[in-house]
Design a protein around this motif. Structure first.
Motif, short mmCIF file in Angstrom:
data_model
loop_
_atom_site.label_atom_id
_atom_site.label_comp_id
_atom_site.label_asym_id
_atom_site.label_seq_id
_atom_site.Cartn_x
_atom_site.Cartn_y
_atom_site.Cartn_z
N ALA A 21 21.03 36.72 75.20
CA ALA A 21 21.10 36.18 73.85
C ALA A 21 19.75 36.24 73.38
O ALA A 21 18.78 35.83 74.15
CB ALA A 21 21.77 35.00 73.89
N ASN A 22 19.66 36.12 71.99
CA ASN A 22 18.39 35.85 71.34
C ASN A 22 18.63 34.70 70.35
O ASN A 22 19.76 34.39 70.23
CB ASN A 22 17.48 37.11 70.64
N ILE A 23 17.70 34.25 69.48
CA ILE A 23 17.79 33.25 68.77
C ILE A 23 18.96 33.47 67.59
O ILE A 23 19.32 32.73 66.99
CB ILE A 23 16.66 32.61 68.29
N PRO A 32 28.63 31.87 63.04
CA PRO A 32 29.93 31.05 63.26
C PRO A 32 31.14 32.02 63.43
O PRO A 32 31.02 33.05 62.73
CB PRO A 32 29.96 30.11 62.15
N MET A 33 31.97 31.68 64.52
CA MET A 33 33.23 32.57 64.76
C MET A 33 33.09 33.86 65.39
O MET A 33 33.94 34.61 65.43
CB MET A 33 34.28 32.49 63.69
N THR A 70 26.96 27.08 61.11
CA THR A 70 25.49 27.29 61.51
C THR A 70 24.64 28.45 61.01
O THR A 70 24.84 29.40 60.96
CB THR A 70 25.70 27.76 63.18
N ALA A 71 24.09 27.98 59.84
CA ALA A 71 23.34 28.79 58.69
C ALA A 71 22.13 29.16 59.38
O ALA A 71 21.50 30.18 59.20
CB ALA A 71 23.28 28.14 57.59
N ALA A 72 21.54 28.28 60.30
CA ALA A 72 20.15 28.59 60.53
C ALA A 72 20.18 29.14 62.35
O ALA A 72 20.88 28.89 62.91
CB ALA A 72 19.37 27.46 60.59
N PRO A 73 18.90 30.03 62.69
CA PRO A 73 19.00 30.22 64.06
C PRO A 73 18.91 29.10 65.21
O PRO A 73 18.63 28.24 64.75
CB PRO A 73 18.05 31.49 63.97
N LYS A 92 18.58 24.55 70.68
CA LYS A 92 19.51 23.64 69.92
C LYS A 92 19.83 24.46 68.56
O LYS A 92 19.15 25.07 67.86
CB LYS A 92 18.88 22.32 69.61
N CYS A 93 20.90 24.24 67.97
CA CYS A 93 21.32 24.98 66.83
C CYS A 93 22.09 23.67 65.98
O CYS A 93 22.88 23.11 66.42
CB CYS A 93 22.42 25.89 67.24
N MET A 94 21.81 23.64 64.64
CA MET A 94 22.15 22.68 64.01
C MET A 94 23.24 23.08 63.11
O MET A 94 23.27 24.11 62.49
CB MET A 94 21.04 22.11 62.88
#
Length: 129
Positions: free
Chosen positions: A38-40, A45-46, A83-86, A107-109
């Motif tokens: 995986a990368n950032i 979502p989903m 999750t809109a931001a990487p 982490k992901c917000m």
């Protein structure tokens, strides 16, 4: 030293009730100890981030509406990640498909106030600086 994250890594959300696993599509064309790495940018979502059971965030409009209908008693509702931001910060010195690779301390917000983090990385031997 952080580990590289790959498909199947387990995650938790501070506002969710259950763990979830990361889904990584093989679009980056790199495998890590078997599954895709995986990368950032694997934050969709989903697609990459699946639901965490129920959401308990009062900032979530669905939870807020259910709580108001229950006369102020917090009423968890089904989780739909937003999750809109990487992922941040990733491993900026190791690129995967021209983006920083994803490590297990990233982490992901969620837009509703939850912080998504890893409990397992999906890899055991692959470390990133």
């Amino acid at each position: 030293m952080p580990n590289q994250v790959s498909m199947g890594a387990m995650m938790t959300c501070t506002m969710g009730a259950a763990p979830s696993s990361l889904v990584v599509l093989p679009k980056n064309k790199v495998l890590c100890e078997g599954p895709p790495a995986a990368n950032i940018m694997d934050h969709v979502p989903m697609v990459n981030i699946l639901p965490f059971g129920v959401c308990m965030s009062p900032a979530n409009p669905v939870v807020a509406a259910a709580t108001a209908a229950a006369l102020g008693v917090l009423t968890p509702m089904p989780c739909i990640p937003a999750t809109a931001a990487p992922w941040v910060p990733g491993a900026p010195t190791v690129l995967l498909a021209n983006m920083p690779t994803l490590d297990n301390v990233s982490k992901c917000m969620c837009n509703w106030g939850g912080v998504i983090q890893f409990t397992t990385s999906g890899t055991v031997k692959t470390q990133v600086p």
